[in-house]
Structures are given as structure tokens and as C-alpha cells.
Design an enzyme around this catalytic site. Structure first.
Site, mmCIF file in Angstrom:
data_model
loop_
_atom_site.group_PDB
_atom_site.id
_atom_site.type_symbol
_atom_site.label_atom_id
_atom_site.label_comp_id
_atom_site.label_asym_id
_atom_site.label_seq_id
_atom_site.Cartn_x
_atom_site.Cartn_y
_atom_site.Cartn_z
ATOM 1 N N SER A 123 4.220 -0.212 -0.484
ATOM 2 C CA SER A 123 3.895 0.696 -1.246
ATOM 3 C C SER A 123 3.902 0.670 -2.768
ATOM 4 C CB SER A 123 4.564 1.953 -0.851
ATOM 5 O OG SER A 123 4.120 2.993 -0.981
ATOM 6 N N ASP A 132 -3.837 3.376 7.441
ATOM 7 C CA ASP A 132 -2.751 3.347 6.314
ATOM 8 C C ASP A 132 -3.667 4.145 5.234
ATOM 9 O OD1 ASP A 132 -1.006 4.067 4.409
ATOM 10 O OD2 ASP A 132 -0.283 2.051 4.280
ATOM 11 N N HIS A 149 2.234 4.380 7.288
ATOM 12 C CA HIS A 149 2.437 3.627 6.069
ATOM 13 C C HIS A 149 3.869 3.033 6.010
ATOM 14 C CE1 HIS A 149 2.599 2.614 1.913
ATOM 15 N NE2 HIS A 149 3.328 3.683 1.634
#
Length: 428
Positions: A269, A326, A391
Site C-alpha cells: 500500500s 483492488d 487490499h
């Protein structure tokens, strides 16, 4: 063989419950070279499951291929089992970055590292990895939190937070197995409110002069990302950039005489974006670096076309592991570069008129994809619309472990019809 845990993993940040009932593996599919990796939930490191893959110890012969010297040609579809093992191994280092982080907002040590350097990896189940942690990393946010936040203790957010670490492989047997000494830089994803606010500063901004050596180009990156990388607290906490550069100098001084050396930067991320920016910075700043590779899990976009061009010119190899379901991997901004479409194997549209393309780029919202993409899909595993689990790093590692080929069968036959059962609930 199966993972024994039948726990329900609760993600307190997204309010979901995931039954940890991972797929059975037949003993006939395993052999003496099988390794088992323990992986915990990104936000709940105390709860874990196991992933299984084969390690045929070919790394010593082919490590440069797995680090991207040939841009992973012929290794991604179908996914090479040895590369799969390497991706999962580096995923463990990212999991450790989550596992070491103090998530307790009521604690005086919130947003710091829970363990000393000497025991960090051992505490996270990587005591036998052959690596030792040599440097803690902190990122500092420039945004000012609104005053009303003080009324909500659970939303407190320190300006500077522990975000990862640098580890060096120092075990002779592991160095032999890998075929080189490896340095890992691992970053966690977004946690604090300050980091979330920085994420929202999504327009592109020009890099400072010392990160932009080519006068004929104008590399730009996401504003909040650059802020977290370069902001420091004078006289107290150096910037993440300063810490990284200082550590690279130390690494070059200590290991420059070694023939086989690699630097692998990995993250999830926000951490994936920081990994890409870190690779760009050190390959721009330093000459005669060893091979630098980025393994990015679920990362957002980072910069514009000039940023990508400089990254490629520096010789940095980037492998982006992307879950097509995602949405984080599809932000910020938008892409109009038809080269990006070709990189992702998508159909291209007619090129925009140059004046319109220039106008759109001037809006500071036009990004460019970087590196090579390993495209996965969780559509058969996760209920549609569950953004949080699409995610989550654990989902990424599960998909990597079971991915076969996008052109034949996406997942292993024994698991491709397996689905997670997710239920929303209220957390305390």
C-alpha cells in the site's frame, strides 16, 4: 496437510470478520524441498495462517532473473514456482513491518516499534531468516491535524511514526542459498490519521533538484508521498530520505568489495509507493549501486511519465503485484499514456491530440504506471465490494501462493473455487 488455525480474523480498521479456513493441501503435492511460511493478518499480527510453496534452492544460480534482470520475462504467466517463493519470502518482511508496529492508540508508545532491533525479526517469526535489522525507519507528516481531533483520543496521530526497517542478510548458509548478500528495506502501509491525510494530497508535485538530475525532464510524484519521504523535525528526527541515504552509504562502505550484492525494497500500500520512491532516490543519488529491485504489494500510483523514465534509466527493476479487484492500485489520478496500456496488456485508444494531453498533464493528475505487473484477481475468493479484504496484504500473499496463469486457470485447481465468507460487524 492443512493449516491448523480455525480462527476468525477481525480487522478493526475495516470492520470485517474473516474465518481463517485455508485450503487443504494434499501430501502428494509436497516433497522434501517444501517450505511453510507463516503469515499473519496485516492489522492483527498475533493471528496467523500458513502458506505452502516449494523451494528448489535454485536461487543461487538464477537470483538475478528473480530480481528482474530480464524484467521477469517468462516467469510471470505461468508464475515460476521459485519466483513465487521469493515473492512470498519478501512478503514476510512486509508482514514483520506490520507485526512490529504498535497499533494501540491508548498506549504511550503508539506508532513506534514494539521490539528492539536485535529481536524484531525473531518476534515476528523470522528468527531463522538469516537477516538482522540494522536500522529503524520513521516517516514524518507535514500536514497539521485539525484542533478538534484532540477531543477524540482514538484519533490521535503523532507527526512522526515508525514505518519500517533495513535488514541485512548475514547468515553464511542463507547467503550461499540466495547466491548473494541481500539487503532488504521493508515498509508497512498507512495506519495513522496523519498518513491518511497525506494520502489525500494526491496531486503531482515536482521533485527537488537533488532528485531530478535531468534538466530536460520534469519528474513529479504524489504530493503527500514526497512529503512523508522528505519531511523532518529539525534537531529531533531526520527525514526518511536522510535516514535511507545514510544507511546506503554505510552499506556501500561495508559491502562494496562483495561481488554479489542486492538491494530489495518492498512494501504494501503506502509502503509500496514509498518503496518505489526510495528506489528512485537512491539510484539517482548514488553511483555504482548493486542491483536494486522493488517488490510492490497493492501499491497506488507514484509519479508521472518523466518519473518512470528516470526510474528505468537508473536501471531499477520494479515488480508490481496487483489485485485487479483492488481499487487502491487504480489511484490516484488517471493514466492517458498508451504505453501504460500496452504495459498492462490492455487495448489502446486513439492517442489524444497533443494540446489536450498537455492540458491534462498541467492539471497535475496524470500519472504513469511503472515496472512489470503480476496481475492477480480475488473475484472468485472475496465477496464483490469488499474493498478492505481485496487490499489486505494477507489476501495478496494468498493469491500469489495459489496463482497459476491468467491465460489458463487463475488459481490452483484445488482452491480456485474456494471463497472467503465475510460478514460485517461492529467492533468495540
Amino acid at each position: 496437510m492443512r493449516c491448523p488455525n480455525q480462527l476468525f480474523l477481525t480487522n478493526k480498521y475495516f470492520g470485517i470478520v474473516l474465518p481463517n479456513t485455508w485450503q487443504y493441501y494434499s501430501m502428494s503435492t509436497l516433497n522434501l524441498s517444501t517450505r511453510i511460511i507463516k503469515i499473519s493478518n496485516s492489522c492483527h499480527p498475533d493471528l496467523s495462517h500458513c502458506l505452502v510453496f516449494n523451494d528448489k534452492d535454485k536461487l543461487g544460480e538464477r537470483w538475478m532473473e528473480f530480481q528482474g534482470i530480464k524484467n521477469w520475462d517468462g516467469l510471470l504467466d505461468p508464475l515460476d514456482d521459485d519466483l513465487r517463493g521469493e515473492i512470498l519470502r519478501y512478503g514476510e518482511f512486509v508482514e514483520a513491518a506490520y507485526g512490529c508496529f504498535d497499533f494501540d492508540t491508548s498506549s504511550a508508545t503508539y506508532a513506534t516499534c514494539r521490539y528492539p532491533k536485535r529481536s524484531m525479526l525473531m518476534q515476528c517469526g523470522l528468527g531463522r531468516s538469516g537477516y538482522k535489522v540494522v536500522k529503524n525507519l520513521h516517516a514524518t507528516c507535514a500536514v497539521q491535524m485539525p484542533r478538534w481531533i484532540e477531543k477524540f483520543p482514538n484519533l490521535k496521530s503523532p507527526q512522526s511514526s515508525w514505518i519500517g526497517y533495513v535488514a541485512v542478510c548475514d547468515d553464511v548458509d542463507e547467503i550461499t542459498r540466495l547466491g548473494r548478500r541481500d539487503i532488504v528495506i521493508a515498509y508497512r502501509g498507512t495506519v495513522t490519521c496523519s498518513e491518511w491525510l497525506e494520502n489525500l494530497r494526491a496531486t503531482l508535485t515536482c521533485l527537488p533538484d537533488d532528485m531530478s538530475p535531468d534538466e530536460n525532464s520534469e519528474p513529479m510524484v504524489q504530493s503527500g508521498l514526497l512529503s512523508m519521504y522528505t519531511t523532518k523535525i529539525e534537531g529531533h528526527i531526520p527525514s526518511l530520505q536522510e535516514t535511507i541515504r545514510e544507511e546506503i552509504i554505510s552499506i556501500l562502505n561495508n559491502y562494496s568489495d562483495e561481488y554479489s550484492l542486492s538491494i530489495t525494497i518492498t512494501g504494501h500500500s503506502l509502503g509500496a509507493a514509498l518503496a518505489t520512491l526510495t528506489a528512485y532516490d537512491i539510484t539517482t543519488k548514488f553511483n555504482k549501486l548493486p542491483m536494486v529491485t522493488v517488490l510492490s504489494f497493492g501499491g497506488p500510483r507514484v509519479g508521472n511519465k518523466s518519473f518512470r523514465y528516470q526510474l528505468e534509466k537508473n536501471g531499477t527493476k520494479v515488480l508490481r503485484i496487483v489485485n485487479s479487484d483492488d481499487p487502491i492500485t487504480k489511484v490516484p489520478g488517471f493514466v492517458i499514456d498508451d504505453d501504460d496500456m500496452a504495459h498492462r496488456g490492455e487495448a489502446t485508444v486513439a492517442r489524444l491530440p497533443s494540446w489536450l494531453e498537455k492540458y491534462m498533464e498541467d492539471t497535475q493528475w496524470v500519472y504513469a504506471e511503472v515496472g512489470k505487473e503480476l496481475k492477480l484477481s480475488s473475484k472468485d475468493s472475496i465477496r464483490k465490494g469488499n474493498v478492505a479484504m481485496c487490499h489486505d496484504l494477507k489476501t495478496y500473499l494468498y493469491l500469489v501462493n495459489n496463482f497459476v496463469s491468467s491465460s489458463t486457470c487463475p488459481l490452483r485447481a484445488t482452491v480456485r473455487n474456494y471463497s472467503f465468507h465475510l460478514n460485517l460487524h461492529n467492533t468495540v
